[in-house]
Enzyme design. Structure first.
Site, PDB file in Angstrom:
ATOM      1  N   LYS A  22       0.851  -1.211   0.000  1.00 34.19           N
ATOM      2  CA  LYS A  22       0.000   0.000   0.000  1.00 34.19           C
ATOM      3  C   LYS A  22       0.875   1.246   0.000  1.00 34.19           C
ATOM      4  O   LYS A  22       0.621   2.207  -0.740  1.00 34.19           O
ATOM      5  CB  LYS A  22      -0.875   0.001   1.241  1.00 34.19           C
ATOM      6  CG  LYS A  22      -1.497   1.373   1.556  1.00 34.19           C
ATOM      7  CD  LYS A  22      -2.330   1.375   2.798  1.00 34.19           C
ATOM      8  CE  LYS A  22      -1.558   1.585   4.047  1.00 34.19           C
ATOM      9  NZ  LYS A  22      -1.233   3.000   4.351  1.00 34.19           N
ATOM     10  N   ASN A  23       1.959   1.226   0.801  1.00 34.07           N
ATOM     11  CA  ASN A  23       2.785   2.426   0.944  1.00 34.07           C
ATOM     12  C   ASN A  23       3.783   2.619  -0.197  1.00 34.07           C
ATOM     13  O   ASN A  23       4.537   3.587  -0.193  1.00 34.07           O
ATOM     14  CB  ASN A  23       3.478   2.437   2.304  1.00 34.07           C
ATOM     15  CG  ASN A  23       2.466   2.677   3.418  1.00 34.07           C
ATOM     16  OD1 ASN A  23       1.321   3.061   3.159  1.00 34.07           O
ATOM     17  ND2 ASN A  23       2.874   2.437   4.643  1.00 34.07           N
ATOM     18  N   CYS A 116      -4.613  13.152  13.298  1.00 40.31           N
ATOM     19  CA  CYS A 116      -4.663  11.735  12.911  1.00 40.31           C
ATOM     20  C   CYS A 116      -4.551  10.969  14.233  1.00 40.31           C
ATOM     21  O   CYS A 116      -3.952  11.438  15.180  1.00 40.31           O
ATOM     22  CB  CYS A 116      -3.479  11.426  11.989  1.00 40.31           C
ATOM     23  SG  CYS A 116      -3.245   9.670  11.762  1.00 40.31           S
ATOM     24  N   ARG A 121       1.252  14.563  13.071  1.00 40.74           N
ATOM     25  CA  ARG A 121       1.647  14.251  11.687  1.00 40.74           C
ATOM     26  C   ARG A 121       1.582  15.478  10.773  1.00 40.74           C
ATOM     27  O   ARG A 121       0.856  15.507   9.790  1.00 40.74           O
ATOM     28  CB  ARG A 121       0.800  13.108  11.141  1.00 40.74           C
ATOM     29  CG  ARG A 121       0.976  11.851  11.968  1.00 40.74           C
ATOM     30  CD  ARG A 121       0.238  10.686  11.381  1.00 40.74           C
ATOM     31  NE  ARG A 121       0.899  10.179  10.184  1.00 40.74           N
ATOM     32  CZ  ARG A 121       0.395   9.191   9.446  1.00 40.74           C
ATOM     33  NH1 ARG A 121      -0.757   8.657   9.772  1.00 40.74           N
ATOM     34  NH2 ARG A 121       1.023   8.767   8.367  1.00 40.74           N
ATOM     35  N   ASP A 306       5.135   0.463  11.877  1.00 41.04           N
ATOM     36  CA  ASP A 306       3.871  -0.128  11.402  1.00 41.04           C
ATOM     37  C   ASP A 306       3.704  -1.572  11.848  1.00 41.04           C
ATOM     38  O   ASP A 306       2.641  -2.151  11.645  1.00 41.04           O
ATOM     39  CB  ASP A 306       3.789  -0.067   9.871  1.00 41.04           C
ATOM     40  CG  ASP A 306       3.615   1.358   9.391  1.00 41.04           C
ATOM     41  OD1 ASP A 306       3.738   1.598   8.183  1.00 41.04           O
ATOM     42  OD2 ASP A 306       3.369   2.236  10.247  1.00 41.04           O
ATOM     43  N   ARG A 398      -8.345  -0.307   5.123  1.00 36.45           N
ATOM     44  CA  ARG A 398      -7.513   0.741   4.509  1.00 36.45           C
ATOM     45  C   ARG A 398      -6.213   0.148   3.988  1.00 36.45           C
ATOM     46  O   ARG A 398      -5.658   0.606   3.006  1.00 36.45           O
ATOM     47  CB  ARG A 398      -7.160   1.817   5.541  1.00 36.45           C
ATOM     48  CG  ARG A 398      -8.319   2.629   6.010  1.00 36.45           C
ATOM     49  CD  ARG A 398      -7.865   3.810   6.808  1.00 36.45           C
ATOM     50  NE  ARG A 398      -6.885   4.602   6.039  1.00 36.45           N
ATOM     51  CZ  ARG A 398      -6.386   5.754   6.472  1.00 36.45           C
ATOM     52  NH1 ARG A 398      -6.732   6.223   7.653  1.00 36.45           N
ATOM     53  NH2 ARG A 398      -5.532   6.424   5.743  1.00 36.45           N
TER      54      ARG A 398
HETATM   55  C1  EPZ Z   1       4.691   6.873   6.262  1.00 32.71           C
HETATM   56  O1  EPZ Z   1       3.939   7.916   6.837  1.00 32.71           O
HETATM   57  C2  EPZ Z   1       3.747   5.688   6.147  1.00 32.71           C
HETATM   58  N1  EPZ Z   1       2.642   6.037   5.252  1.00 32.71           N
HETATM   59  C3  EPZ Z   1       3.225   5.322   7.536  1.00 32.71           C
HETATM   60  O2  EPZ Z   1       2.400   4.171   7.401  1.00 32.71           O
HETATM   61  C4  EPZ Z   1       4.417   4.979   8.428  1.00 32.71           C
HETATM   62  O3  EPZ Z   1       3.952   4.694   9.725  1.00 32.71           O
HETATM   63  C5  EPZ Z   1       5.390   6.162   8.461  1.00 32.71           C
HETATM   64  O4  EPZ Z   1       5.784   6.508   7.122  1.00 32.71           O
HETATM   65  C6  EPZ Z   1       6.651   5.852   9.257  1.00 32.71           C
HETATM   66  O5  EPZ Z   1       7.288   4.732   8.703  1.00 32.71           O
HETATM   67  C7  EPZ Z   1       2.856   6.019   3.915  1.00 32.71           C
HETATM   68  O6  EPZ Z   1       3.949   5.735   3.447  1.00 32.71           O
HETATM   69  C8  EPZ Z   1       1.688   6.379   3.053  1.00 32.71           C
HETATM   70  P1  EPZ Z   1       6.824  10.200   8.325  1.00 32.71           P
HETATM   71  P2  EPZ Z   1       4.544   9.417   6.860  1.00 32.71           P
HETATM   72  O7  EPZ Z   1       6.715  11.444   7.528  1.00 32.71           O
HETATM   73  O8  EPZ Z   1       5.416   9.627   5.670  1.00 32.71           O
HETATM   74  C9  EPZ Z   1       6.933  13.531  11.708  1.00 32.71           C
HETATM   75  C10 EPZ Z   1       0.474   2.898   7.685  1.00 32.71           C
HETATM   76  O9  EPZ Z   1       0.032   2.342   8.690  1.00 32.71           O
HETATM   77  N2  EPZ Z   1       6.847  14.486  10.574  1.00 32.71           N
HETATM   78  O10 EPZ Z   1       7.957   9.264   8.045  1.00 32.71           O
HETATM   79  O11 EPZ Z   1       3.419  10.348   7.090  1.00 32.71           O
HETATM   80  C11 EPZ Z   1       5.690  12.664  11.799  1.00 32.71           C
HETATM   81  O12 EPZ Z   1       4.695  13.323  12.553  1.00 32.71           O
HETATM   82  C12 EPZ Z   1       1.016   4.295   7.764  1.00 32.71           C
HETATM   83  O13 EPZ Z   1       0.551   2.363   6.549  1.00 32.71           O
HETATM   84  C13 EPZ Z   1       6.873  15.850  10.841  1.00 32.71           C
HETATM   85  O14 EPZ Z   1       6.947  16.270  11.999  1.00 32.71           O
HETATM   86  O15 EPZ Z   1       5.458   9.367   8.151  1.00 32.71           O
HETATM   87  C14 EPZ Z   1       6.208  11.419  12.470  1.00 32.71           C
HETATM   88  O16 EPZ Z   1       6.255  11.643  13.859  1.00 32.71           O
HETATM   89  C15 EPZ Z   1       0.801   4.883   9.153  1.00 32.71           C
HETATM   90  N3  EPZ Z   1       6.803  16.719   9.794  1.00 32.71           N
HETATM   91  C16 EPZ Z   1       7.638  11.290  11.920  1.00 32.71           C
HETATM   92  O17 EPZ Z   1       7.988  12.591  11.435  1.00 32.71           O
HETATM   93  C17 EPZ Z   1       6.725  16.292   8.490  1.00 32.71           C
HETATM   94  O18 EPZ Z   1       6.681  17.138   7.572  1.00 32.71           O
HETATM   95  C18 EPZ Z   1       7.770  10.299  10.762  1.00 32.71           C
HETATM   96  O19 EPZ Z   1       6.746  10.588   9.861  1.00 32.71           O
HETATM   97  C19 EPZ Z   1       6.686  14.906   8.247  1.00 32.71           C
HETATM   98  C20 EPZ Z   1       6.762  14.026   9.300  1.00 32.71           C
END
Ligand code: EPZ
Length: 418
Positions: A22-23, A116, A121, A306, A398
């Site tokens: 999915k990702n 969320c 996020r 995850d 999802r």
């Molecule tokens: C991706 O989300 C995945 N989703 C998530 O999977 C996964 O949990 C996550 O990466 C971590 O591996 C997809 O790929 C579609 P991040 P993403 O940006 O990219 C903070 C699932 O269950 N952050 O790596 O949104 C954020 O809040 C989903 O399939 C900022 O502060 O995660 C988090 O604490 C859930 N500012 C950390 O960084 C930003 O601009 C990592 O988030 C971006 C992120």
């Protein structure tokens, strides 16, 4: 709202197939916006988030044909470079259209994701990266406006924090920026590499995907491509844990074992019997009661956040005290209280969960919250004594394709109730 009704106690035996990731599907679908040519994407999982992304892309201007797991897209022109709130609020990954829209159309209007379940996020790193590439970012009425009427120019971008979709957004934008872009502290997830492989097939010039530093030489346009995405490592990891928890002999097929190194190493340390019969199969055998082993989530190649909820579920069945630390998201223990209601002994302390096993779980009425928390409730229900009813299973839909059909086929007593 659909529910799952599960009778625990049956070992899972046989062969369970892995769907496409999915990702990976979400960013590669967004990447199709970067060209007017036809893009064919294969092994796209039939899950809710993909249907949401397809709806968003159609609104933007893509002609899309979904034929099973093959999705064919053609975006002759960007009709509406927007991601409206009603879609973004159901799927944060909508922010993945930001980079492609600014690069292709010179502008984007994307709703801020809003809250969320698992954390704030924000997308601040996506936005600061786009600014470094020359976009002007403004915000009003809960929307982000990004404008680059004269196109994007290459830049040296250092992410303050590793972000998976942030890396993907900027990588896509950089492919059409004038000059060289260097992305440092980039995410190394396999899904980033999969996206990069598609971009290269589309004519992008880039190197270093999968490492912390990615270099991109911008090109003036990208062309069509035909790409099959990678297997879903999180789905496969969930099934590895399901096999071990139920004490079955289960083969998880069509997966990529090297993407699950952190999980298999941790479970093997706990005493699990895991083997690799061939390059795309993981096999688990009855392993008796596991030992409790601490775990801390980390960015890839560390232990995936995850899979944290699923790991917590199996640690309720291990002997001893284990400490699970969630370093990526600030609120990703919502499954703990539901597991407690089923008889698990878990104490939360900030980013740490202390699990005391082994607990005899008993079936209960529980409610799914976020996608992966829901998966951990299914796992617990598979070993609980009696019947468990899980409500709001749309959370599971999802990210898991027909999970009840896949689990039933290997012996689970699970059924979906409208
Ligand atoms: C991706 O989300 C995945 N989703 C998530 O999977 C996964 O949990 C996550 O990466 C971590 O591996 C997809 O790929 C579609 P991040 P993403 O940006 O990219 C903070 C699932 O269950 N952050 O790596 O949104 C954020 O809040 C989903 O399939 C900022 O502060 O995660 C988090 O604490 C859930 N500012 C950390 O960084 C930003 O601009 C990592 O988030 C971006 C992120």
């Amino acid at each position: 709202m659909d529910k799952f009704v599960i009778q625990g106690g049956t070992p899972l035996v046989g062969f369970i197939p892995t769907s496409g990731a999915k990702n990976s599907a979400l960013p590669v679908l967004a990447a199709a916006l970067l060209t007017a040519d036809e893009v064919v994407l294969r092994r796209i999982p039939r899950v809710r988030d993909i249907r949401t992304m397809v709806r968003l892309l159609v609104d933007i201007g893509s002609d899309i044909n979904v034929n099973g797991e093959t999705v064919t897209l053609k975006t002759p022109k960007i009709v509406s470079p927007e991601a409206p709130y009603e879609l973004v609020k159901t799927m944060r990954a909508s922010s993945l259209v930001l980079g492609p829209l600014v690069a292709r159309a010179g502008r984007a209007r994307v709703s801020l994701p809003g809250g969320c379940g698992i954390g704030a996020r924000p997308i601040n790193y996506h936005l600061s990266g786009l600014e470094r590439l020359g976009a002007v970012i403004t915000q009003d009425h809960g929307y982000i406006e990004a404008a680059a009427p004269n196109g994007l120019r290459g830049a040296h971008i250092v992410f303050d924090r590793i972000t998976v979709t942030g890396t993907e957004d900027i990588l896509m934008a950089a492919t059409l920026a004038r000059g060289e872009t260097v992305i440092e502290n980039a995410a190394r997830e396999p899904e980033v590499v999969d996206l990069a492989n598609l971009l290269v097939k589309m004519g992008a010039k880039l190197e270093g995907a999968g490492t912390s530093t990615i270099r991109v030489q911008g090109v003036t346009e990208l062309h069509g491509a035909d790409h099959e995405i990678i297997a879903d490592r999180i789905e496969a990891g969930t099934f590895v844990i399901a096999g071990l928890m139920t004490g079955g002999a289960l083969n998880i097929t069509g997966c990529i074992p090297e993407h699950l190194g952190a999980l298999t190493a941790k479970l093997t340390q706990a005493g699990a019997r895991i083997s690799q019969p061939d390059s795309t199969t993981l096999r688990v055998e009855p392993s008796g009661t596991l030992r409790a082993i601490d775990m801390s989530t980390e960015e890839y190649p560390g232990f995936a956040t995850d899979l944290q909820a699923q790991y917590m579920a199996i640690m309720t069945q291990a002997n001893g005290i284990s400490i699970v630390t969630e370093t990526i998201f600030e609120n990703r223990f919502m499954h703990a209280q539901e597991l407690q209601r089923m008889g698990a002994n878990i104490r939360l302390d900030g980013r740490k969960a202390i699990i005391a096993g082994k607990s005899q779980l008993s079936g209960a009425g529980v409610i799914a919250s976020d996608l992966r928390a829901s998966a951990s409730l299914v796992l617990a229900a598979l070993v609980a004594r009696g019947e468990t009813v899980i409500d709001r299973v749309y959370h599971i839909d999802r990210g898991y394709e027909r999970i009840e059909a896949k689990l039933s086929a290997v012996g689970a007593q699970i059924q979906r109730v409208e």
